[in-house]
Design an enzyme around this catalytic site. Structure first.
Site, PDB file in Angstrom:
ATOM      1  CD  GLU A 170     -14.604   3.545  12.219  1.00 16.62           C
ATOM      2  OE1 GLU A 170     -13.960   2.480  12.052  1.00 16.62           O
ATOM      3  OE2 GLU A 170     -14.680   4.441  11.369  1.00 16.62           O
ATOM      4  CG  HIS A 171     -19.706  -0.924  16.332  1.00 19.23           C
ATOM      5  ND1 HIS A 171     -20.184  -0.961  17.622  1.00 19.23           N
ATOM      6  CD2 HIS A 171     -20.608  -0.188  15.626  1.00 19.23           C
ATOM      7  CE1 HIS A 171     -21.315  -0.287  17.699  1.00 19.23           C
ATOM      8  NE2 HIS A 171     -21.595   0.204  16.498  1.00 19.23           N
ATOM      9  CB  ALA A 172     -14.345  -4.530  18.029  1.00 18.06           C
TER      10      ALA A 172
END
Length: 697
Positions: free
Chosen positions: A341-343
């Site tokens: 996932e995105h940070a």
């Protein structure tokens, strides 16, 4: 007739005799001494009447010597019933001591009971103590979550006086202790751990006094019992120390298995493909024979075939295909692993590389497209017209895709910025610069001459970076410190709650109002309330530099077509230089530094590090596919020839089978779902390539 009645009676008796189950867990604090003859045991005697006339109540005896001091048993199955509990010491098979629990315990179907046993330190060593804690039915905490059941001993008479706070380490700068909001369920207090991907530091207070505290790593989907018991009186005579231990009541799931198994299979597949290609390359007659057997052999002139193969660099299509398929994999959840996932804010995860990789390849494609049209003597005015039309198409298709809101589109909620909008804008800017300032590269003899033509582009890139820096670090934002780069919410000690994104967020909210992204990646962790768009206006200026990095790579390839080593060396040098600049900007820190790595802000350090990785990957693929021809790039090269069609299709058909389907909320099943959905779109790409269908916006 009598036989039928007897059969029904027997069947009914059998159904009634099926007993429902409950669970008991023993936590043992008795000092074990194998030389002592007194053997402690826990005995459960079933008090309720049997459920069928031949069934007798059950007795369960658990030998506590089998449990070491401070250890515990897993949940042990017993009948759901009413029990009398006693602690006994056995000497040569006879009971020498018995300690009954004052009241009977009623266990209903699927309920849990924790029994804590200990010796009384202030009395004879034979005396045993215990307390019980019913924790209610078994529950599933959910994906990347855990449940903590607090079982305090009888010294804590009023559980409502407990307060439990926690801070999780992944939440950088979050110095605010979060209220864990425990709920009283039967004899226990229970609260949820919202993210098991980080260690938690928990504090337990009773009547405003700190009882225990400590750091713990909870497992995915695990259930934990926190046993709090009186340990001893301290020397002052008034204070009491308490012993606090976590007990695993439900084992957490295997976090890594769903990710390493597909990776191992993928690695094996790649090695097999490389081995097959090496064999066929070494024995061309074998390749011809296999093709004849499969009915796909075509006789052709070797020289023309070689020219045909070398006319298009497969590594470019392959890298573009890797970017688009990884993007689809991430959009389908990627197994809901934190690193796919995105940070949340600063930092990098797998998903954060995908968009800049694709935009980098947009820049490479600009050079090849413009040069191809210049070779065919197409007027620059016509090329500009095509570029403008493409930008308009991408922008409005992106806005259209954003209108798919639950309950229908609302004008005041439609998101204006977006992925395709940013691709269109950055493509337009870089394409216009390439058309205006770059001649036909076959007439450019050296890099010195190339710089002579491209210096206006470099100046404009510096201006874009300067505007980003000036606005980001100098624009006053109401209620926020100038130059703030944080997520707001509870970050930075909760001092800047409404400052999400600093100047970047302020500008987007000022211009677009509510027509921006409403669920930023920082919202769950930092508990933000402000909207923030990761494809906002200020970040799009820096995104131009990402596309321009691809333009530089395209120029290098075009100028060194006759020199494979020249392409490889220059791409390698660009990769190293870009990575070094990015590391300097962030001071070598994964989070923090002078300019943090941040996809949401599309910070300069993010641009240089992701561009550095793009140069490196392109160089590796060029060697493997175009230079040495160890692999063909298939199936990614096929997907890379129709990237926008596949991306838009995956967006529109996201909820349709077989691209997506309902499954249980586990990493393994969600990983399977993401892999199946991605493979489906790879197959679409292969089919379109086979039919020679290529869609260009």
């Amino acid at each position: 007739m009598h036989r039928r009645v007897l059969s029904l009676l027997f069947l009914g008796t059998f159904v009634v005799s099926v007993r429902s189950e409950a669970y008991i867990q023993i936590v043992d604090y008795i000092p074990q001494n194998k030389t002592e003859p007194f053997d402690p045991a826990l005995v459960l005697t079933e008090q309720s009447s049997a459920q069928s006339f031949w069934q007798k109540p059950n007795n369960y005896t658990f030998d506590l010597y089998e449990i070491s001091y401070g250890e515990y048993t897993g949940p042990l199955k017993v009948n759901a019933s009413t029990y009398k509990i006693t602690l006994e010491r056995l000497k040569t098979g006879k009971v020498s001591y018995m300690h009954p629990v004052a009241t009977s315990i009623v266990l209903k179907d699927n309920e849990n009971l924790v029994v804590v046993v200990d010796e009384d330190p202030s009395a004879d060593s034979e005396k045993l103590l215990s307390f019980t804690c019913r924790t209610g039915p078994k529950v599933d905490p959910g994906l990347d979550r855990a449940l903590v059941q607090v079982c305090p001993d009888s010294d804590f008479t009023d559980k409502s006086k407990f307060k439990i706070t926690g801070t999780y380490k992944k939440c950088k700068g979050c110095k605010v202790d979060l209220d864990m909001e425990p709920k009283e369920i039967q004899d226990s207090l229970q609260f949820n751990i919202s993210d098991t991907n980080s260690k938690w530091y928990l504090k337990y207070y009773y009547e405003s006094k700190l009882v225990c505290q400590g750091e713990y790593q909870f497992g995915d989907g695990g259930v934990y019992t926190m046993v709090i018991k009186k340990s001893e009186k301290l020397s002052d005579g008034d204070s009491i120390s308490f012993q606090c231990d976590y007990v695993e009541t439900k084992q957490s799931s295997d976090f890594w298995r769903p990710i390493w198994l597909p990776l191992v299979l993928l690695l094996i597949l790649i090695l097999v493909i490389i081995a097959i290609r090496l064999i066929l390359k070494t024995f061309p007659m074998l390749k011809e024979r296999i093709e004849k057997l499969l009915g796909i052999y075509e006789e052709s002139d070797d020289e023309n075939q070689e020219v045909k193969k070398s006319s298009r660099l497969q590594s470019l299509d392959t890298f573009r295909g890797i970017a688009i398929t990884t993007m689809i994999f991430v959009n389908y959840g990627g197994g809901k692993y934190y690193f796919t996932e995105h940070a949340a804010w600063d930092g990098l995860a797998v998903a954060d590389f995908v968009f800049p990789w694709f935009m980098f390849m947009v820049g490479v494609s600009i050079v090849f497209s413009v040069q191809s049209q210049l070779k065919r003597n197409i007027a620059k005015s016509k090329i500009l017209k095509k570029v403008t039309i493409r930008f308009v198409k991408l922008f409005f298709i992106g806005v259209f895709l954003n209108t798919g809101l639950p309950g229908g589109a609302h004008i005041d909620m439609i998101r204006i910025p977006g992925v395709l909008q940013r691709i269109g804008f950055t493509f337009f800017v870089c394409a216009v610069l390439e058309i205006l300032f770059i001649p036909l590269l076959t007439n450019v003899e050296s890099y010195v001459m190339l710089i002579f033509h491209t210096w206006p582009q470099w100046i404009l890139m510096a201006i874009f970076a300067g505007i980003w820096a000036a606005v980001t670090f100098a624009l006053p934002v109401p209620g926020c410190p100038t130059g703030y780069l944080g997520p707001g919410g509870i970050a930075d000690g909760g001092l800047y709650v409404n400052c999400t994104g600093g100047a970047a967020g302020y500008i987007d909210r000022l211009i677009w109002h509510n027509n921006i992204y409403r669920h930023p990646t920082c919202m769950p962790m930092y508990r933000t309330t402000q909207y923030f768009d990761p494809e906002g206006i200020l970040g799009s200026l820096m995104a131009i530099l990402t596309v321009y990095s691809g333009v530089i790579a395209g120029q290098v390839i075009q100028l060194n077509k006759s020199s494979r080593s020249g392409i490889l060396i220059r791409l390698g040098l660009l990769s190293v230089a870009s990575l070094v600049i990015g590391i300097i900007l962030c001071k070598g820190q994964f989070t923090g530094g002078w300019v943090p790595i941040n996809k949401n802000l599309w910070s300069p350090s993010f641009v240089f590090i992701t561009s550095g990785s793009s140069y490196g990957i392109l160089a590796i693929l060029y060697v493997l596919i175009d230079a040495q021809r160890l692999i063909s790039g298939c199936p990614f090269s096929a997907a890379g020839k129709n990237p926008l069609l596949i991306y838009i299709g995956s967006y529109i058909l996201y909820n349709y089978f077989p691209f997506n389907f309902y499954t249980s909320e586990t990493h393994g099943m969600l990983m399977l779902q993401a892999i199946v959905g991605t493979i489906c779109w790879i197959l679409v790409g292969l089919y379109l390539d086979w039919k020679k269908i290529y869609y260009r916006i």
